[in-house]
Write an enzyme that holds these catalytic residues in place. Structure first.
Site, mmCIF file in Angstrom:
data_model
loop_
_atom_site.group_PDB
_atom_site.id
_atom_site.type_symbol
_atom_site.label_atom_id
_atom_site.label_comp_id
_atom_site.label_asym_id
_atom_site.label_seq_id
_atom_site.Cartn_x
_atom_site.Cartn_y
_atom_site.Cartn_z
ATOM 1 N N SER A 113 -10.502 -1.010 3.390
ATOM 2 C CA SER A 113 -9.796 -1.326 4.647
ATOM 3 C C SER A 113 -9.385 -0.022 5.316
ATOM 4 O O SER A 113 -8.721 0.805 4.705
ATOM 5 C CB SER A 113 -8.538 -2.130 4.367
ATOM 6 O OG SER A 113 -8.855 -3.344 3.754
ATOM 7 N N ARG A 169 0.823 -1.220 0.000
ATOM 8 C CA ARG A 169 0.000 0.000 0.000
ATOM 9 C C ARG A 169 0.863 1.279 0.000
ATOM 10 O O ARG A 169 0.470 2.289 0.593
ATOM 11 C CB ARG A 169 -0.940 0.047 1.208
ATOM 12 C CG ARG A 169 -1.959 -1.070 1.264
ATOM 13 C CD ARG A 169 -2.956 -0.967 0.110
ATOM 14 N NE ARG A 169 -4.074 -1.862 0.333
ATOM 15 C CZ ARG A 169 -4.076 -3.153 0.031
ATOM 16 N NH1 ARG A 169 -3.022 -3.703 -0.552
ATOM 17 N NH2 ARG A 169 -5.144 -3.884 0.270
ATOM 18 N N GLU A 179 -4.861 2.802 7.074
ATOM 19 C CA GLU A 179 -4.515 2.701 5.661
ATOM 20 C C GLU A 179 -5.107 3.902 4.932
ATOM 21 O O GLU A 179 -4.555 4.410 3.970
ATOM 22 C CB GLU A 179 -5.100 1.392 5.107
ATOM 23 C CG GLU A 179 -4.429 0.899 3.842
ATOM 24 C CD GLU A 179 -5.383 0.822 2.685
ATOM 25 O OE1 GLU A 179 -5.038 1.383 1.632
ATOM 26 O OE2 GLU A 179 -6.458 0.219 2.819
HETATM 27 N N1 EPU Z 1 -10.696 -12.062 9.752
HETATM 28 C C1 EPU Z 1 -11.257 -12.171 11.003
HETATM 29 N N2 EPU Z 1 -12.560 -11.770 11.179
HETATM 30 C C2 EPU Z 1 -13.300 -11.308 10.156
HETATM 31 C C3 EPU Z 1 -12.721 -11.206 8.858
HETATM 32 C C4 EPU Z 1 -11.403 -11.584 8.675
HETATM 33 O O1 EPU Z 1 -10.634 -12.610 11.963
HETATM 34 O O2 EPU Z 1 -14.461 -10.976 10.395
HETATM 35 C C5 EPU Z 1 -9.280 -12.489 9.586
HETATM 36 C C6 EPU Z 1 -9.206 -13.917 9.097
HETATM 37 O O3 EPU Z 1 -8.123 -14.535 9.763
HETATM 38 C C7 EPU Z 1 -8.894 -13.773 7.630
HETATM 39 C C8 EPU Z 1 -8.017 -12.550 7.665
HETATM 40 O O4 EPU Z 1 -8.631 -11.686 8.624
HETATM 41 O O5 EPU Z 1 -8.218 -14.881 7.125
HETATM 42 C C9 EPU Z 1 -7.848 -11.850 6.341
HETATM 43 O O6 EPU Z 1 -9.118 -11.379 5.891
HETATM 44 P P1 EPU Z 1 -9.348 -10.989 4.353
HETATM 45 O O7 EPU Z 1 -8.986 -12.126 3.491
HETATM 46 O O8 EPU Z 1 -10.727 -10.436 4.234
HETATM 47 O O9 EPU Z 1 -8.260 -9.882 4.048
HETATM 48 P P2 EPU Z 1 -7.678 -8.648 4.866
HETATM 49 O O10 EPU Z 1 -6.259 -8.931 5.196
HETATM 50 O O11 EPU Z 1 -8.566 -8.291 6.009
HETATM 51 C C10 EPU Z 1 -6.721 -7.451 2.753
HETATM 52 C C11 EPU Z 1 -6.753 -6.106 2.129
HETATM 53 C C12 EPU Z 1 -8.058 -5.903 1.365
HETATM 54 C C13 EPU Z 1 -8.163 -6.981 0.311
HETATM 55 C C14 EPU Z 1 -8.118 -8.366 1.014
HETATM 56 C C15 EPU Z 1 -8.088 -9.501 0.036
HETATM 57 C C16 EPU Z 1 -5.381 -4.691 3.543
HETATM 58 C C17 EPU Z 1 -5.345 -3.552 4.509
HETATM 59 N N3 EPU Z 1 -6.590 -5.076 3.129
HETATM 60 O O12 EPU Z 1 -7.742 -7.490 3.751
HETATM 61 O O13 EPU Z 1 -7.964 -4.641 0.688
HETATM 62 O O14 EPU Z 1 -9.380 -6.873 -0.420
HETATM 63 O O15 EPU Z 1 -6.887 -8.451 1.788
HETATM 64 O O16 EPU Z 1 -6.837 -9.550 -0.583
HETATM 65 O O17 EPU Z 1 -4.333 -5.210 3.177
HETATM 66 C C18 EPU Z 1 -8.448 -2.327 0.861
HETATM 67 O O18 EPU Z 1 -7.241 -2.129 0.843
HETATM 68 O O19 EPU Z 1 -9.268 -1.379 0.936
HETATM 69 C C19 EPU Z 1 -8.949 -3.690 0.818
HETATM 70 C C20 EPU Z 1 -10.248 -3.989 0.907
#
Ligand code: EPU
Length: 346
Positions: free
Chosen positions: A238, A167, A342
């Site tokens: 995010s 990012r 972010e």
């Molecule tokens: N999780 C929880 N509770 C929840 C949801 C998720 O504990 O209710 C944990 C789980 O362990 C899950 C992990 O969070 O495996 C990761 O969740 P997710 O796959 O939804 O991804 P993220 O790391 O939360 C990042 C990006 C998103 C992107 C997704 C998919 C960042 C800050 N965010 O989210 O980007 O869509 O991965 O690749 O890196 C954005 O930047 O605006 C954005 C939406």
């Protein structure tokens, strides 16, 4: 052409849908108008300050902005085949990023399909290195055409100049604030079968039969099931970055988790190539008890707690900030981890 509007409310131009006013909005759609647009913007505030806004999908206006806002609206794109099934595609910074991706997928070009449905413009994606499902925009960016306001020249920043990271990019370093106006972005994409399906829910796609469009459709289905639509609910995607800790800090996290009856093996984490450990901020926020909670008109999205929403449509910036502070303070006191936003605070 340059189009200027005085005294506007920026609410339609930020996906968090926060009321914030600025004295001047300056929009241009021709690269050659960038220098004049900057001059107009500089004159609008006493200290010559201005802000560059693309789709406004990663911003939180904390109060009224006292300078001009420049909106690069350069549209159009051109493509050339460069051998080995690769295509060089140059696109205007003001093009909607998802519209661009939809067009690439329809043309059966691989590369950006995992980034489907990310709100914002092509320029915004290049500045913040938008990423999702194992792919980052910067992975496919060959160069960026800019107006350099410091050296007063049009310039081409190559991939190595852009310093892409999680990012982040050269555009986000503090010494470059306001320096570059991104005008066009050049991507290298491929006609050769090249799906990236390593990220959790994408693993269920059959790699052999996948097409850019089938991956796009799956990504859209996943995002629709987890994330609020920015057309219906104010949010900026995010809100926090996923924190990275050193291996030396891991025992502290395990100890903190055990104090709230969570065993070490239950902590989701990802080992990074440099040996550090990434912990999902969504998990920390959920375990701190904030998933689905509302404070005033701001709330934590109940399905993906990494997202703060303008729950009623009437949230003020200070309500969003109060919720942000409450979350960061609780995550810090429970886990000893400082979450960093972010979303860019203006
Ligand atoms: N999780 C929880 N509770 C929840 C949801 C998720 O504990 O209710 C944990 C789980 O362990 C899950 C992990 O969070 O495996 C990761 O969740 P997710 O796959 O939804 O991804 P993220 O790391 O939360 C990042 C990006 C998103 C992107 C997704 C998919 C960042 C800050 N965010 O989210 O980007 O869509 O991965 O690749 O890196 C954005 O930047 O605006 C954005 C939406």
């Amino acid at each position: 052409m340059i189009n200027s509007i005085e005294n506007i409310n920026l609410r339609p131009f930020n996906t968090m849908r926060i009321d914030s006013h600025c004295p001047l909005w300056v929009e241009f759609d021709d690269c050659n108008d960038a220098p004049a647009a900057v001059q107009i913007a500089e004159k609008a505030s006493p200290d010559g300050r201005y802000l560059i806004v693309g789709g406004g999908s990663n911003l939180l206006f904390c109060k009224d902005y006292d300078g001009a806002v420049i909106h690069p609206a350069v549209k159009g794109w051109e493509a050339e085949a460069i051998g080995n099934g690769s295509m060089r595609v140059t696109v205007g910074a003001g093009v909607d990023f998802d519209y661009f991706i939809a067009s690439l997928c329809a043309a059966k070009l691989w590369g950006l399909e995992n980034l489907s449905l990310i709100p914002g413009t092509v320029g915004g994606a290049a500045v913040q290195n938008a990423g999702a499902y194992g792919v980052e925009a910067g992975d496919h960016i060959e160069s960026v055409y800019v107006w350099d306001t410091r050296d007063n020249k049009f310039d081409v920043l190559t991939h190595d100049d852009l310093h892409y990271g999680y990012r982040t990019s050269v555009f986000k370093s503090p010494e470059n604030a306001g320096r570059y106006i991104v005008l066009k972005v050049t991507f290298i994409l491929s006609t050769q079968h090249n799906p990236v399906l390593d990220y959790g829910p994408l693993k269920r796609i059959d790699s052999e039969s996948a097409t850019p469009d089938s991956v796009r459709n799956e990504v859209i289905a996943i995002r629709n099931s987890k994330l609020p639509s920015v057309d219906e609910t104010g949010s900026a995607g995010s809100f926090f970055k996923n924190p990275v800790i050193s291996p030396a800090d891991w025992p502290h996290i395990v100890a903190a988790a055990s104090r709230i009856n969570i065993a070490g093996h239950e902590i989701p984490h990802f080992l990074l190539p440099d040996g550090n450990i990434k912990i999902p901020a969504a998990w920390l926020i959920e375990k701190a008890g904030w998933k689905g909670k509302q404070l005033g008109n701001a709330a934590v999205w109940p399905i993906q707690p990494l997202i703060i929403i303008n729950a009623t449509g009437h949230a003020s910036a200070s309500e969003i900030l109060d919720l942000e502070n409450a979350i960061t303070s609780d995550v810090n006191s429970i886990f000893g981890i400082s979450l960093t936003p972010e979303v860019v605070h203006i």
